[in-house]
Design a protein around this motif. Sequence first.
Motif, PDB file in Angstrom:
ATOM      1  N   ALA A  77       2.605 -43.023  -3.705  1.00  0.00           N
ATOM      2  CA  ALA A  77       3.058 -43.078  -2.323  1.00  0.00           C
ATOM      3  C   ALA A  77       3.626 -41.757  -1.931  1.00  0.00           C
ATOM      4  O   ALA A  77       4.713 -41.771  -1.081  1.00  0.00           O
ATOM      5  N   VAL A  78       3.485 -40.566  -2.357  1.00  0.00           N
ATOM      6  CA  VAL A  78       3.861 -39.489  -2.114  1.00  0.00           C
ATOM      7  C   VAL A  78       2.929 -38.332  -1.483  1.00  0.00           C
ATOM      8  O   VAL A  78       1.850 -38.338  -1.379  1.00  0.00           O
ATOM      9  N   GLU A  79       3.648 -37.821  -0.202  1.00  0.00           N
ATOM     10  CA  GLU A  79       2.714 -37.082   0.746  1.00  0.00           C
ATOM     11  C   GLU A  79       2.003 -35.993  -0.200  1.00  0.00           C
ATOM     12  O   GLU A  79       2.810 -35.396  -0.890  1.00  0.00           O
ATOM     13  N   HIS A  80       0.693 -35.802   0.090  1.00  0.00           N
ATOM     14  CA  HIS A  80       0.169 -34.648  -0.464  1.00  0.00           C
ATOM     15  C   HIS A  80      -0.871 -33.930   0.285  1.00  0.00           C
ATOM     16  O   HIS A  80      -2.195 -33.844  -0.194  1.00  0.00           O
ATOM     17  N   THR A  81      -0.953 -34.036   1.719  1.00  0.00           N
ATOM     18  CA  THR A  81      -1.938 -33.572   2.445  1.00  0.00           C
ATOM     19  C   THR A  81      -1.468 -31.681   2.182  1.00  0.00           C
ATOM     20  O   THR A  81      -0.818 -31.393   2.003  1.00  0.00           O
ATOM     21  N   SER A  82      -2.762 -30.991   2.624  1.00  0.00           N
ATOM     22  CA  SER A  82      -2.882 -29.666   2.253  1.00  0.00           C
ATOM     23  C   SER A  82      -1.726 -28.834   3.039  1.00  0.00           C
ATOM     24  O   SER A  82      -1.220 -29.271   4.347  1.00  0.00           O
ATOM     25  N   GLY A  83      -0.970 -28.236   2.363  1.00  0.00           N
ATOM     26  CA  GLY A  83       0.305 -27.532   3.055  1.00  0.00           C
ATOM     27  C   GLY A  83       1.593 -28.048   2.590  1.00  0.00           C
ATOM     28  O   GLY A  83       2.661 -27.491   2.682  1.00  0.00           O
ATOM     29  N   THR A  84       1.610 -29.472   2.002  1.00  0.00           N
ATOM     30  CA  THR A  84       2.691 -29.948   1.621  1.00  0.00           C
ATOM     31  C   THR A  84       3.220 -29.037   0.198  1.00  0.00           C
ATOM     32  O   THR A  84       2.418 -28.522  -0.463  1.00  0.00           O
ATOM     33  N   ALA A  85       4.654 -29.177   0.187  1.00  0.00           N
ATOM     34  CA  ALA A  85       5.173 -28.283  -0.908  1.00  0.00           C
ATOM     35  C   ALA A  85       4.782 -28.914  -2.162  1.00  0.00           C
ATOM     36  O   ALA A  85       5.102 -30.299  -2.437  1.00  0.00           O
ATOM     37  N   SER A  86       4.028 -28.240  -3.005  1.00  0.00           N
ATOM     38  CA  SER A  86       3.420 -28.722  -4.333  1.00  0.00           C
ATOM     39  C   SER A  86       3.500 -28.195  -5.789  1.00  0.00           C
ATOM     40  O   SER A  86       3.981 -27.155  -5.508  1.00  0.00           O
ATOM     41  N   ALA A 115       0.453 -33.033  -6.065  1.00  0.00           N
ATOM     42  CA  ALA A 115      -0.734 -32.137  -6.047  1.00  0.00           C
ATOM     43  C   ALA A 115      -1.352 -32.355  -4.772  1.00  0.00           C
ATOM     44  O   ALA A 115      -1.818 -33.324  -4.226  1.00  0.00           O
ATOM     45  N   THR A 116      -1.805 -31.143  -4.013  1.00  0.00           N
ATOM     46  CA  THR A 116      -2.642 -31.084  -2.907  1.00  0.00           C
ATOM     47  C   THR A 116      -4.156 -30.464  -3.173  1.00  0.00           C
ATOM     48  O   THR A 116      -4.301 -29.854  -4.537  1.00  0.00           O
ATOM     49  N   ILE A 117      -4.822 -30.575  -2.397  1.00  0.00           N
ATOM     50  CA  ILE A 117      -6.334 -29.831  -2.683  1.00  0.00           C
ATOM     51  C   ILE A 117      -6.220 -28.367  -2.905  1.00  0.00           C
ATOM     52  O   ILE A 117      -6.846 -27.876  -3.648  1.00  0.00           O
ATOM     53  N   ASP A 118      -5.018 -27.808  -2.482  1.00  0.00           N
ATOM     54  CA  ASP A 118      -5.026 -26.367  -2.755  1.00  0.00           C
ATOM     55  C   ASP A 118      -5.023 -25.934  -4.122  1.00  0.00           C
ATOM     56  O   ASP A 118      -5.408 -24.905  -4.620  1.00  0.00           O
ATOM     57  N   LEU A 119      -4.698 -27.195  -4.873  1.00  0.00           N
ATOM     58  CA  LEU A 119      -4.630 -26.875  -6.531  1.00  0.00           C
ATOM     59  C   LEU A 119      -5.923 -26.682  -7.120  1.00  0.00           C
ATOM     60  O   LEU A 119      -6.117 -25.919  -8.038  1.00  0.00           O
ATOM     61  N   ALA A 120      -7.081 -27.224  -6.111  1.00  0.00           N
ATOM     62  CA  ALA A 120      -8.455 -26.725  -6.836  1.00  0.00           C
ATOM     63  C   ALA A 120      -8.739 -25.406  -7.020  1.00  0.00           C
ATOM     64  O   ALA A 120      -9.324 -25.135  -7.717  1.00  0.00           O
ATOM     65  N   GLY A 121      -7.991 -24.489  -6.131  1.00  0.00           N
ATOM     66  CA  GLY A 121      -8.040 -23.000  -6.362  1.00  0.00           C
ATOM     67  C   GLY A 121      -7.337 -22.447  -7.545  1.00  0.00           C
ATOM     68  O   GLY A 121      -8.018 -21.285  -7.856  1.00  0.00           O
ATOM     69  N   ALA A 122      -6.387 -23.165  -7.862  1.00  0.00           N
ATOM     70  CA  ALA A 122      -5.596 -22.555  -8.981  1.00  0.00           C
ATOM     71  C   ALA A 122      -6.333 -22.254 -10.155  1.00  0.00           C
ATOM     72  O   ALA A 122      -5.902 -21.054 -10.684  1.00  0.00           O
ATOM     73  N   GLU A 123      -7.182 -22.987 -10.447  1.00  0.00           N
ATOM     74  CA  GLU A 123      -7.750 -22.606 -11.924  1.00  0.00           C
ATOM     75  C   GLU A 123      -8.434 -21.247 -11.999  1.00  0.00           C
ATOM     76  O   GLU A 123      -8.526 -20.742 -12.838  1.00  0.00           O
ATOM     77  N   ILE A 124      -9.067 -20.717 -10.801  1.00  0.00           N
ATOM     78  CA  ILE A 124      -9.746 -19.562 -10.876  1.00  0.00           C
ATOM     79  C   ILE A 124      -8.335 -18.449 -10.198  1.00  0.00           C
ATOM     80  O   ILE A 124      -8.613 -17.276 -10.841  1.00  0.00           O
ATOM     81  N   GLU A 125      -7.597 -18.723  -9.369  1.00  0.00           N
ATOM     82  CA  GLU A 125      -6.552 -17.920  -9.098  1.00  0.00           C
ATOM     83  C   GLU A 125      -5.746 -17.250 -10.107  1.00  0.00           C
ATOM     84  O   GLU A 125      -5.200 -16.247 -10.278  1.00  0.00           O
TER      85      GLU A 125
END
Length: 291
Positions: A77-86, A115-125
């Motif tokens: 139950a931890v907030e993880h919408t895009s933009g949340t410190a993650s 983890a937010t959805i932003d992490l999806a790009g990390a694999e490539i970044e």
Amino acid sequence: MWTPIAEEAERAARVLHPSGQGMPRPAQCRIMTIANQKGGVGKTTSAVNLAAALTSYGMRVLVVDLDPQGNASTALAVEHTSGTASVYECLLGEIGLTDAAVPSTQSPDLLCVPATIDLAGAEIELVSMVAREQRLQQALSHQVLDSMDLDYVLVDCPPSLGLLTVNALVAAEEVLIPIQCEYYALEGLGQLLNNIELVRAHLNPRLHVSTILLTMYDGRTKLADQVTSEVRQHFGERVLRTVIPRSVKVSEAPGFGQTILAYDPGSRGAMSYLDAAKEIVEDQRRVESRR
Ligand code: ADP
Ligand code: MG
């Protein structure tokens, strides 16, 4: 007579007053990566429920959600919408782990770096970054772990062997592999062990598979027993005696943002995660007495 209700009451009493309370905290924070490139084997379920069980034994535990799907964050139950410190910003080095870690509703001693959805790009970044394999290790420095007073860090991996999982393997000393008691359970395991060996040889000499956890065990099937004995034959002592049963309650709990210990403390699922966590704590005693 031992009725089902009496049995359940006894289990609930054990959860509310765990016999393991007062178990010694490890001398050093134990970092365990929960990995298996197969999806749906119980990585996330085990990460959050083992973390909750360890907390009930008086440990202070951090779950690092390293899967862009953010299932561990949801379950706690931890907030993880895009933009949340993650964990994403932690990997980029933009913020520290303490800036992203939040206590769960379950307990102030059960924290989560979401983890937010932003992490999806990390694999490539990450590919083009310096020290791309060591990013999580750097975030989990001794100073940070000490300042957060942590006993355990459980890293929940995505279902792949990409750079995120490599980061988790470099950051940890121990790997916990959940194995589902199903057909094809052992398929792909060789590849995982190969990768662990590569990371150990080149990046992290202390890395080892310390724990195997059998999950989703269905006692009604012969297959489950076959898988169990095959895994025990292969991995010996490292396989926890406790096996996690297949249970609807376990799969329902995250829908309520709860661990199984909060959702149904008297259930077999809750008991099994408590027992598994106890074995993990006792394993540390063995390790320390050998030192
Ligand atoms: P992974 O993180 O490895 O992909 P999950 O922990 O998300 O796997 O589990 C996959 C699915 O199986 C989820 O829907 C989860 O709720 C369910 N599940 C996990 N453990 C159990 C269990 N012991 N009994 C029943 N369902 C389970
Ligand atoms: Mg998962």
